[in-house]
Scaffold this active site. Structure first.
Site, PDB file in Angstrom:
ATOM      1  N   PRO A 115       0.830  -1.208   0.000  1.00 52.48           N
ATOM      2  CA  PRO A 115       0.000   0.000   0.000  1.00 52.48           C
ATOM      3  C   PRO A 115       0.860   1.251   0.000  1.00 52.48           C
ATOM      4  O   PRO A 115       1.857   1.337   0.723  1.00 52.48           O
ATOM      5  CB  PRO A 115      -0.789  -0.125   1.311  1.00 52.48           C
ATOM      6  CG  PRO A 115       0.069  -0.991   2.185  1.00 52.48           C
ATOM      7  CD  PRO A 115       0.747  -1.951   1.275  1.00 52.48           C
TER       8      PRO A 115
ATOM      9  N   GLN B 259      -6.900  -1.283   1.738  1.00 54.11           N
ATOM     10  CA  GLN B 259      -6.310  -1.038   3.055  1.00 54.11           C
ATOM     11  C   GLN B 259      -7.163  -0.021   3.810  1.00 54.11           C
ATOM     12  O   GLN B 259      -7.314   1.124   3.384  1.00 54.11           O
ATOM     13  CB  GLN B 259      -4.875  -0.518   2.950  1.00 54.11           C
ATOM     14  CG  GLN B 259      -4.213  -0.473   4.325  1.00 54.11           C
ATOM     15  CD  GLN B 259      -2.895   0.247   4.340  1.00 54.11           C
ATOM     16  OE1 GLN B 259      -2.838   1.442   4.062  1.00 54.11           O
ATOM     17  NE2 GLN B 259      -1.826  -0.458   4.685  1.00 54.11           N
TER      18      GLN B 259
ATOM     19  N   HIS C 225      -4.821  -1.207   8.515  1.00 53.95           N
ATOM     20  CA  HIS C 225      -3.536  -0.487   8.577  1.00 53.95           C
ATOM     21  C   HIS C 225      -3.165  -0.254  10.043  1.00 53.95           C
ATOM     22  O   HIS C 225      -3.570   0.730  10.648  1.00 53.95           O
ATOM     23  CB  HIS C 225      -3.667   0.830   7.823  1.00 53.95           C
ATOM     24  CG  HIS C 225      -2.356   1.531   7.574  1.00 53.95           C
ATOM     25  ND1 HIS C 225      -1.172   1.155   8.161  1.00 53.95           N
ATOM     26  CD2 HIS C 225      -2.049   2.607   6.782  1.00 53.95           C
ATOM     27  CE1 HIS C 225      -0.195   1.950   7.746  1.00 53.95           C
ATOM     28  NE2 HIS C 225      -0.703   2.834   6.909  1.00 53.95           N
ATOM     29  N   GLY C 226      -2.358  -1.157  10.573  1.00 54.77           N
ATOM     30  CA  GLY C 226      -1.928  -1.036  11.964  1.00 54.77           C
ATOM     31  C   GLY C 226      -0.496  -0.551  12.097  1.00 54.77           C
ATOM     32  O   GLY C 226       0.135  -0.800  13.131  1.00 54.77           O
ATOM     33  N   ALA C 227       0.018   0.141  11.076  1.00 59.03           N
ATOM     34  CA  ALA C 227       1.441   0.474  11.022  1.00 59.03           C
ATOM     35  C   ALA C 227       1.692   1.972  10.931  1.00 59.03           C
ATOM     36  O   ALA C 227       0.767   2.787  10.945  1.00 59.03           O
ATOM     37  CB  ALA C 227       2.072  -0.235   9.815  1.00 59.03           C
TER      38      ALA C 227
ATOM     39  N   TYR D 245       0.036   5.440  12.781  1.00 58.70           N
ATOM     40  CA  TYR D 245      -1.366   5.846  12.714  1.00 58.70           C
ATOM     41  C   TYR D 245      -2.144   5.281  13.906  1.00 58.70           C
ATOM     42  O   TYR D 245      -1.543   4.878  14.898  1.00 58.70           O
ATOM     43  CB  TYR D 245      -1.949   5.471  11.354  1.00 58.70           C
ATOM     44  CG  TYR D 245      -1.223   6.172  10.232  1.00 58.70           C
ATOM     45  CD1 TYR D 245      -1.300   7.560  10.098  1.00 58.70           C
ATOM     46  CD2 TYR D 245      -0.401   5.478   9.347  1.00 58.70           C
ATOM     47  CE1 TYR D 245      -0.597   8.235   9.104  1.00 58.70           C
ATOM     48  CE2 TYR D 245       0.304   6.147   8.348  1.00 58.70           C
ATOM     49  CZ  TYR D 245       0.202   7.524   8.228  1.00 58.70           C
ATOM     50  OH  TYR D 245       0.900   8.186   7.252  1.00 58.70           O
TER      51      TYR D 245
ATOM     52  N   ARG E  45       7.626   1.198  -3.748  1.00 56.43           N
ATOM     53  CA  ARG E  45       7.999   2.174  -4.769  1.00 56.43           C
ATOM     54  C   ARG E  45       8.412   1.521  -6.083  1.00 56.43           C
ATOM     55  O   ARG E  45       8.218   2.096  -7.154  1.00 56.43           O
ATOM     56  CB  ARG E  45       9.116   3.061  -4.236  1.00 56.43           C
ATOM     57  CG  ARG E  45       8.645   4.002  -3.118  1.00 56.43           C
ATOM     58  CD  ARG E  45       9.815   4.659  -2.409  1.00 56.43           C
ATOM     59  NE  ARG E  45      10.581   5.521  -3.286  1.00 56.43           N
ATOM     60  CZ  ARG E  45      10.366   6.829  -3.443  1.00 56.43           C
ATOM     61  NH1 ARG E  45       9.386   7.416  -2.775  1.00 56.43           N
ATOM     62  NH2 ARG E  45      11.115   7.539  -4.245  1.00 56.43           N
TER      63      ARG E  45
END
Length: 361
Positions: free
Chosen positions: A23, A99, A175-177, A180, A314
């Site tokens: 993502p 996500q 999204h647990g990273a 956030y 990327r």
């Protein structure tokens, strides 16, 4: 055949290779409505040869959006926009998860339609600036979440997951990273709570566990993944014992039968290799985007058994046919940094795939 290019099959996933698309925020949604841009379908369809596409973060409530340009899965219009994306990706032979994202304290009331202040585990402001309108302003002190706030956010994730599946997504990733909302519950400096959602390791992971369980109940555990980034100091979150915290989180969720655990490694803690020992299901490994995982590193991760699938970020932006480039040994194109977060088609849908006549060599 290499490790990365072999198929992968699990109870939840049937993938033609092991090169997933990580993502990545692209800021191409409508600034007011949060509806994905019309070109978003083409962008993801161009990358349908990935084992699995995980979309950019998609907000589940307006206070969780952060800056303008982020897409949502809150309104019918947003869901309709994503339905066009999933249709295009499936027509190109791909698989795609949405996500689901909430930025927590990394927001500002000027970015919210009702001018609500941001919410977070505790009233601790982030350092730095956030874009609000045409200016950058300091992050403000968020409101500490009440029990009702926690219940509402969890319910919002479950409802967004239902909308995602109805819009044609194959599943969702929570999204647990990256500093956030969920990471803010995990952090020692961002979670000062004294109730059941703070203090001990079990308290700090409780919000994450309850959200995962609610989303799994809404759409089925086999459609749910979780992304974590242990020991990642991004956005000012500090974890004093990442190994202890994430081992508990992995061990608690392992029996739930999720589609996967997505581990983004950034920091001194060797999270991918360590959590593999505590996770019996599918594990997706992803290295710090500032030091991108190359092909050889991905091959080694799979050969060592540390990951089943490797996520590339990327590299997929400038190389929409990344698995084919790995298969042929073709060189990788570079990113148009000037248009990384703005412009259509510049820096978005204008990256060319390899020619089929072999002239790249």
């Amino acid at each position: 055949m290499t490790n990365l290019l072999t198929p992968y099959v699990s109870p939840a996933l049937r993938l033609p290779n092991r090169v997933a698309m990580a993502p990545m925020t692209r800021f191409r949604a409508d600034a007011v409505t949060g509806v994905p841009h019309a070109a978003t379908a083409a962008y993801y369809a161009q990358r349908a040869s990935a084992a699995l596409i995980v979309t950019e973060g998609v907000f589940t409530e307006w206070r969780g959006r952060g800056e303008a340009g982020v897409p949502g899965l809150l309104t019918d219009g947003q869901a309709a926009g994503w339905a066009g994306v999933t249709t295009a990706v499936h027509a190109a032979g791909g698989r795609i998860f949405a996500q689901l994202w909430h930025v927590g304290r990394l927001n500002h009331h000027l970015n919210n339609p009702g001018a609500e202040r941001p919410i977070a585990p505790s009233a601790v402001a982030a350092e730095g600036l956030v874009r609000a309108g045409d200016a950058k302003v300091p992050f403000e002190v968020p409101e500490a979440m009440t029990a009702q706030d926690i219940d509402a956010v969890i319910a919002g994730f479950a409802e967004a997951a239902r909308k995602a599946v109805a819009a044609g997504f194959d599943g969702v990733e929570i999204h647990g990273a990256n500093g956030y909302l969920f990471k803010q519950f995990h952090g020692d400096n961002t979670n000062l709570r004294t109730d059941g959602y703070g203090g001990s390791v079990n308290g700090r992971v409780r919000f994450t566990v309850e959200t995962v369980e609610a989303v799994a109940e809404a759409v089925g555990a086999e459609r749910v993944g979780l992304r974590v980034s242990p020991d990642n100091p991004e956005n000012g979150v500090a974890e004093s014992d990442p190994a202890g915290l994430y081992r508990v989180l992995a061990t608690t969720l392992d029996p739930r039968g999720l589609a996967y655990l997505h581990v983004s490694e950034k920091g001194r803690y060797p999270a991918i290799a360590d959590l593999r020992k505590h996770w019996s299901g599918t594990l997706i490994g992803n290295h710090d985007p500032a030091d991108p995982t190359d092909r050889a590193t991905g091959e080694a991760m799979i050969a060592a058994g540390h990951a089943d699938i490797v996520a590339y970020g990327r590299s997929f932006i400038a190389n929409p046919d990344l698995p084919r480039r790995f298969a042929t040994g073709a060189p990788l194109a570079g990113i148009n940094e000037e248009h990384l977060y703005a412009g259509v088609p510049d820096g978005y849908t204008d990256y060319a795939p390899l020619p089929h006549d072999g002239t790249w060599s």
